[in-house]
Design a protein around this motif. Sequence first.
Motif, short mmCIF file in Angstrom:
data_model
loop_
_atom_site.label_atom_id
_atom_site.label_comp_id
_atom_site.label_asym_id
_atom_site.label_seq_id
_atom_site.Cartn_x
_atom_site.Cartn_y
_atom_site.Cartn_z
N LEU A 143 2.01 11.31 -0.28
CA LEU A 143 2.89 10.15 -0.20
C LEU A 143 3.42 9.90 1.21
O LEU A 143 4.21 8.98 1.42
CB LEU A 143 4.06 10.31 -1.18
CG LEU A 143 3.67 10.19 -2.66
CD1 LEU A 143 4.80 10.67 -3.56
CD2 LEU A 143 3.29 8.75 -3.02
N SER A 144 3.02 10.73 2.17
CA SER A 144 3.48 10.51 3.55
C SER A 144 2.95 9.17 4.06
O SER A 144 1.85 8.74 3.69
CB SER A 144 2.97 11.63 4.46
OG SER A 144 3.44 12.88 4.01
N GLY A 145 3.73 8.53 4.91
CA GLY A 145 3.30 7.24 5.46
C GLY A 145 3.49 6.07 4.52
O GLY A 145 3.09 4.95 4.83
N THR A 146 4.08 6.33 3.35
CA THR A 146 4.38 5.26 2.40
C THR A 146 5.89 4.98 2.48
O THR A 146 6.62 5.65 3.20
CB THR A 146 4.04 5.66 0.95
OG1 THR A 146 5.06 6.57 0.48
CG2 THR A 146 2.69 6.34 0.87
N ALA B 214 0.03 -0.27 9.98
CA ALA B 214 0.91 -0.72 8.89
C ALA B 214 1.29 0.45 7.99
O ALA B 214 0.63 1.49 7.99
CB ALA B 214 0.21 -1.77 8.06
N MET B 215 2.37 0.26 7.24
CA MET B 215 2.72 1.25 6.24
C MET B 215 1.61 1.30 5.18
O MET B 215 0.98 0.27 4.91
CB MET B 215 4.04 0.86 5.59
CG MET B 215 4.66 1.96 4.79
SD MET B 215 6.35 1.60 4.32
CE MET B 215 7.28 1.95 5.78
N ARG B 216 1.36 2.44 4.60
CA ARG B 216 0.30 2.53 3.57
C ARG B 216 0.72 1.74 2.34
O ARG B 216 1.88 1.78 1.94
CB ARG B 216 0.08 4.00 3.21
CG ARG B 216 -0.48 4.82 4.35
CD ARG B 216 -0.47 6.28 4.00
NE ARG B 216 -1.36 6.59 2.88
CZ ARG B 216 -1.19 7.62 2.07
NH1 ARG B 216 -0.15 8.43 2.24
NH2 ARG B 216 -2.04 7.84 1.09
N GLN B 217 -0.24 1.07 1.76
CA GLN B 217 0.07 0.18 0.64
C GLN B 217 -0.33 0.78 -0.70
O GLN B 217 -1.43 1.33 -0.84
CB GLN B 217 -0.64 -1.17 0.82
CG GLN B 217 -0.11 -1.97 2.01
CD GLN B 217 1.40 -2.18 1.95
OE1 GLN B 217 1.95 -2.59 0.94
NE2 GLN B 217 2.09 -1.85 3.05
N PRO B 218 0.54 0.67 -1.69
CA PRO B 218 0.23 1.24 -3.02
C PRO B 218 -0.80 0.42 -3.79
O PRO B 218 -0.94 -0.78 -3.57
CB PRO B 218 1.58 1.20 -3.72
CG PRO B 218 2.40 0.20 -2.99
CD PRO B 218 1.88 0.09 -1.61
N LYS B 219 -1.46 1.09 -4.75
CA LYS B 219 -2.41 0.39 -5.62
C LYS B 219 -1.65 -0.59 -6.51
O LYS B 219 -2.12 -1.67 -6.80
CB LYS B 219 -3.16 1.41 -6.50
CG LYS B 219 -4.20 2.21 -5.74
CD LYS B 219 -5.61 1.85 -6.21
CE LYS B 219 -6.70 2.37 -5.30
NZ LYS B 219 -6.98 3.79 -5.42
#
Lengths: 578, 75
Positions: A62-65, A211-216
């Motif tokens: 979950l890092s970077g989210t 960019a911040m990592r994007q969730p599914k």
Amino acid sequence: MDTILRINVAANGGPKAKAEPVGAYAGMGGRALTSHMIAREVPPLCHALGPENKIVIAPGLLSGTAAGQSGRLSIGCKSPLTGGIKEANAGGQAAQVLARLGYAAVVLEGEAADDQLYLVYINKDGVKIESAAAYKGLGNYELIDRIKERFGDKVACISIGPAGEYRMAAASIACTDMEMHPTRHAGRGGVGAVMGSKGIKVIVIDDAGAAMRQPKDPEKFKAANKAWVEGLKKHPVTGGGLPAYGTNVLTNIINEAGGFPTNNFKTGQFKGASKISGESFAATMTERGGQATHGCHRGCVIQCSGIYNDKNGKFLTKQPEYETVWAHGANCGIDDMDTIAMLDRLDDDYGLDTIEMGATVAVAMDAGLLKFGDAAGAIDLIKEVGKGSPLGRIIGNGAALTAKAFGLERAPVVKGQAMPAYDPRAIMGIGVTYATSPMGADHTAGYAIATNILKVGGFVDPLKPEGQIELSRNLQIATAAIDATGMCLFIAFAVLDQPETFQALLDLLNSFHGLSLTGDDVTALGKSILTAERDFNKAAGFTKEMDRLPSYFKREALDPHKVTFTVSDEELDQVFNW
Amino acid sequence: MMTITIKLFASLRQGRFESESRALAEGSSVLDALELVGVSAAEAAVLFVNSRHAGPKHILAEGDSLAVFPPVGGG
């Protein structure tokens, strides 16, 4: 996070970087990735400082989210201190920044081709590697000042100080915090020595434009994160005690419980405890214009850190953690805050594990090299380590080696690694974790203090052997899983007590990655990590006889409770029998 | 009457004290001592009598030392 960056330090003309798909390590993060990669790619019988060893640096799942509290970084290798597998864990900015750039791991591998030091720069456009000869011998603070002059103050750094360059078994790897101070260390097991053996002085990570990592599933993720943050804020430990007083809120309670190791684990209470307690530190930090509440990375909700200024109001170090206050304080008979803060600063600057160093100075005191309570002598001894003098080389290799060098039985170590800030006789659950963790004596591997002392997750009497095996087993499994997520371990206080907060964590993982994990899957994940680690150690020559405390913990009774460690060897052998 | 020492920690010190000797009737419990110093049972997450964990119903004795902690954690 679908890329692994491998840096081959053996290449002609200096290290070469190669990005490759995550492949067999897909779906792994943090400790799951580091331990599985070390188990799969590093021969267990190799020398930790030799060419076959690798350093694996991995953010969590979950890092970077946007998930709160997700900025922990795992660093794995074969440990030069224990001879077994190692995962050392750090806060700071590096995990978030690496993950945003899309890296599941950075791996340093091969045999350094020459005696040169190198700088690795990673940004969204790729990787550049150049000589770091100009930085040779620098402490982490001056190194980072120079990096700031060149790259600005928005980058994150992973670096070693002189101790790593000397390849000392107590050398740490530093990560910069939000103020770009090198204060967050992957401390344990000599990971810094392995980085030094690869000839890499510093990794500079720049996420500008990433960019911040994007969730599914963004909607579910957002809702889960809201519940998650609310859960952390409403629990009295993660929302109250930790932000107000930091981790050192523990000094008074562990001392009161009679489990605060004093003068090299001779007694369980320290007369000077109140002078170095979290309450005293918080008051002094505020009075000097520092900060008593502060986060070590972007996205930290708990804010257990702080800023410690010297008597003139100038930044000296971050708020020393409980383990550091204990190691350099009570365990050395030192009750002066400024001395402890200076030792914390020196350890961070030279790149040393504060737990191992405090334990080692105490061993040196016990051996008669200096007296317990000698604050100036302790500072001088750590400076010897920074200089790399012959005495410093002994101290910088840890408590076990120092005890051997000075002919002392009383080395409080398991698998060669020094015990942290809880006496295993008065708090037997943590003794089980010290004895059996694949990491060597490590409180974070299964934090039985929560249930033995703090009454989080129930209560198991710390002074009796009953119930400790099951407690440590369950905590070691849960911890291994948490270490794979990139979450700060302190979430456990809220997760253990609040089922809805544990569910929020599952929801974060599931909505981000498109999974359907249950609690059982998390348990299976923890077991798989521990199994890989134990298999590596077994192949490296570890036997069940190494899952033991030093024998004097069974022989010498600890005041004030006059207890010895009474969990039997047969019981210890059942910890991983799930 | 008997005299015990009551020690408060972390946030429980705010508006109260760090350590004081207090007189209590013979046979008083930990809960009685907490009431005397205005700390609710809910605030007192961890209690020690003479460095051993104790519950609110524990009966105190002359010379006992009671340590009272709010919920704390770290590591």
